[in-house]
Structures are given as C-alpha cells and as structure tokens.
Design a protein around this motif. Structure first.
Motif, short mmCIF file in Angstrom:
data_model
loop_
_atom_site.label_atom_id
_atom_site.label_comp_id
_atom_site.label_asym_id
_atom_site.label_seq_id
_atom_site.Cartn_x
_atom_site.Cartn_y
_atom_site.Cartn_z
N SER A 7 0.92 -1.21 0.17
CA SER A 7 0.08 0.04 -0.05
C SER A 7 1.05 1.21 -0.11
N GLY A 8 2.03 1.16 0.56
CA GLY A 8 2.90 2.31 0.66
C GLY A 8 3.32 2.57 -0.70
N ALA A 9 3.91 1.60 -1.47
CA ALA A 9 4.55 1.61 -2.60
C ALA A 9 3.14 1.95 -3.77
N LEU A 10 2.28 1.50 -3.64
CA LEU A 10 0.99 1.96 -4.45
C LEU A 10 0.61 3.44 -4.24
N ALA A 11 0.82 3.85 -2.91
CA ALA A 11 0.67 5.18 -2.58
C ALA A 11 1.51 6.27 -3.30
N LEU A 12 2.65 5.84 -3.67
CA LEU A 12 3.74 6.65 -4.11
C LEU A 12 3.73 6.70 -5.66
N ARG A 13 2.83 5.94 -6.11
CA ARG A 13 2.83 5.85 -7.67
C ARG A 13 2.65 7.15 -8.46
N GLN A 14 1.79 7.91 -7.84
CA GLN A 14 1.38 9.41 -8.56
C GLN A 14 2.43 10.42 -7.98
N VAL A 15 3.11 10.07 -7.19
CA VAL A 15 4.05 11.30 -6.56
C VAL A 15 5.57 10.91 -7.36
N HIS A 16 5.82 9.72 -7.05
CA HIS A 16 7.15 9.39 -7.72
C HIS A 16 7.05 8.51 -8.80
N ARG A 17 7.04 8.71 -10.09
CA ARG A 17 6.39 7.98 -11.17
C ARG A 17 7.56 6.91 -11.60
N ARG A 18 8.75 7.32 -11.26
CA ARG A 18 9.70 6.30 -11.39
C ARG A 18 10.30 5.83 -10.28
N GLY A 19 10.51 6.43 -9.26
CA GLY A 19 11.01 5.97 -8.08
C GLY A 19 10.27 4.96 -7.30
N TRP A 20 8.99 5.04 -7.57
CA TRP A 20 8.08 4.08 -6.69
C TRP A 20 8.44 2.59 -7.00
N TRP A 21 9.17 2.49 -8.34
CA TRP A 21 9.29 1.01 -8.55
C TRP A 21 10.26 0.51 -7.54
N ALA A 22 11.50 1.24 -6.91
CA ALA A 22 12.18 0.72 -6.04
C ALA A 22 11.60 0.46 -4.83
N LEU A 30 8.37 -0.75 -4.56
CA LEU A 30 7.63 -1.87 -5.16
C LEU A 30 8.43 -3.19 -4.96
N ALA A 31 9.57 -2.90 -5.41
CA ALA A 31 10.84 -4.18 -5.31
C ALA A 31 11.03 -4.43 -3.94
N TRP A 32 11.08 -3.44 -3.11
CA TRP A 32 11.31 -3.64 -1.81
C TRP A 32 10.08 -4.26 -1.11
N ALA A 33 8.97 -4.07 -1.70
CA ALA A 33 7.74 -4.61 -0.97
C ALA A 33 7.69 -6.31 -1.36
N VAL A 34 8.17 -6.58 -2.73
CA VAL A 34 8.21 -7.95 -3.01
C VAL A 34 9.20 -8.67 -2.16
N ALA A 35 10.17 -7.78 -2.01
CA ALA A 35 11.36 -8.73 -0.84
C ALA A 35 10.65 -8.93 0.42
N ILE A 36 10.07 -8.02 1.01
CA ILE A 36 9.26 -8.23 2.23
C ILE A 36 8.40 -9.34 2.22
N ALA A 37 7.59 -9.36 0.94
CA ALA A 37 6.55 -10.64 0.97
C ALA A 37 7.25 -11.86 0.98
N ILE A 38 8.33 -11.84 0.25
CA ILE A 38 9.22 -13.19 0.18
C ILE A 38 9.65 -13.66 1.54
N SER A 39 10.05 -12.64 2.38
CA SER A 39 10.77 -12.78 3.65
C SER A 39 9.72 -13.11 4.66
#
Length: 266
Positions: free
Chosen positions: A180-195, A197-206
């Motif tokens: 939700s944090g990554a998604l909330a950033l998608r309109q603010v940091h149109r490029r940086g929010w992917w970082a 999102l990748a962090w969120a994926v790593a947390i999900a795996i962990s």
C-alpha cells in the motif's frame, strides 16, 4: 483633446462588476486552499506525523495480536509453504516493513501527498486489525526451531517471535503496508516508486522464508493493499464531490443576488 481612461468594469454591463466582486473572495479561498495543499512541510512536522501513525499501528496491531476475540485457528501448511526454505537471515528484510513506510513518507513534502499516504497507512492498519481480532489464525512456528547460535540474525527473529505472537497471520500486515505504501507513491514518484515496489516484493518473500506467514497470508496482504488504496481514493473523490456540491449550494443565494436582473420584455 483630453484623453479619457475607461476602466474595464465601466464598460461591462450592469451587475457584472458586482458578480465579479462576489466571485473574487471564493476564488481567493480556493487559491489559498490549493496553496495549502501543495505547501511543503518542514522535517519535524513530517517526523511527528509518521510517528503518530506508527503509534496507531502499534496500538491496533498488538491489541489484536495479544487480545483476539477467540482462540486462533491453526491452518494446514500447503505444499508451497513446505517448499519455501527457512532462512533466518531474511529477518532483516522482514523487519524492514515499517522502515519502508518511514522512508517512503519522508520522501513526500507536499501536504496533499502526505495526507494521502497517511490515510492509506491508517486504513491498511485498521482493516487488518479488525480481521486479526475477529478471525485470528496462527502459524506453527514450533515446526521450524530457531538456533540463534547458528544464525547471525537469529536473535532478531527470536525477538520477533517473543514480542509478536503467531495469531495475526491473515492478512499479512507486513505485505499490506509494504504494497500500500508503494502504491500510494505511484502518482508522486512515477519512476522512483518502482524501487519501493521491489522492496515490497522482497518483504513479501521474507514473510515466507522467516516462517511467519502462510502463502495465503501474502495474497491477503496484497488484497488488503489494493483495497486500502482504492477505498481512500474513492472516499476522497466522494467527499470532494460532496464538498463541491455543498459549496455551490451555499453560494447559490449570493450568486442569485449578484446576477443582473432580467429587465427585457417579451
């Protein structure tokens, strides 16, 4: 011959200047409101806001975690749950869910962006807290004993197990907050929010490699994230629409008085 200077309002039909004067204060109010929303906030105010949000998170989560409405239900591990290896070292990633929210929030400076992020954060926590309290599920951590001496980060995972009981599994709040944090950033940091999102994926795996959650909890966390973001955006649009309607209704008598009377005859 003397030059005559005529102001614009002097050339306008009767009543137009009055209507313009009636509109001006409201336009000024709208402009001030817009400027307030895009105004940047100093660092200490951002730190204070996210600190309060984290206190809400801790209160709701640990309240539901330690005082569930009923005995937590033990679910069966799926073949996928058994297949995922137990890697205590990934506890570092697992524990970075809240820091992700902190870092993401600190990248925001405008009031409107900060407000949106905090709304998503709080809604995510509240929805998860209600589910954790009403329908508690537990994870069989005893099947995965932890040798703190054999793993450099074993003490960290041991601390998590001591503080956090396994009765708040579904949905995974770690996954919910991260996405939700990554998604909330998608309109603010149109490029940086992917970082993020990748962090969120790593947390999900962990959450799987630390044996804190079932695979189904991850799916629940993803659904939670999309529901929280969608709900906040929908409510914001609805309340903004209602506010606009009420504002227009409140202006109607004033605008009617300011409008020029129709003196034409048929």
């Amino acid at each position: 011959m003397a030059e005559v200077v005529v102001q614009g309002d002097d050339l306008a039909p009767a009543g137009v200047g009055t209507a313009r004067m009636a509109f001006a204060p409201h336009l000024r109010e709208d402009l001030e409101r817009f400027e307030a929303l895009i105004e940047h906030r100093p660092l200490w105010q951002r730190v204070s806001a996210i600190t309060i949000a984290c206190l809400v998170h801790g209160t709701v989560y640990f309240g539901a975690n330690h005082f569930p409405s009923r005995e937590p239900r033990l679910l069966q591990l799926t073949a996928f749950d058994h297949w995922v290896p137990f890697i205590p070292l990934t506890a570092i990633i697992y524990m970075s869910a809240v820091p992700l929210s902190l870092v993401a929030f600190m990248t925001l400076k405008r009031v409107i962006d900060m407000r949106h992020f905090l709304e998503v954060f709080v809604v995510t926590v509240l929805v998860a807290g209600v589910v954790h309290w009403a329908v508690p599920t537990t994870y069989p951590r005893e099947l995965f004993p932890l040798d703190t001496a054999a793993h450099p980060t074993g003490w960290l995972l041991e601390l998590v197990r001591r503080v956090d009981t396994p009765s708040s599994c579904f949905p995974s709040l770690h996954v919910g907050l991260a996405f939700s944090g990554a998604l909330a950033l998608r309109q603010v940091h149109r490029r940086g929010w992917w970082a993020f999102l990748a962090w969120a994926v790593a947390i999900a795996i962990s959450t799987l490699t630390t044996k804190q959650h079932y695979a189904a909890d991850i799916v629940g966390g993803l659904v939670l994230a999309f529901v929280a973001v969608g709900l906040v955006e929908r409510l914001n649009r609805r309340f903004e629409t209602l506010a606009s309607i009420r504002k227009a209704e409140s202006r109607a008598p004033e605008l009617a008085n300011a409008a020029p009377a129709d003196t034409s005859s048929s």
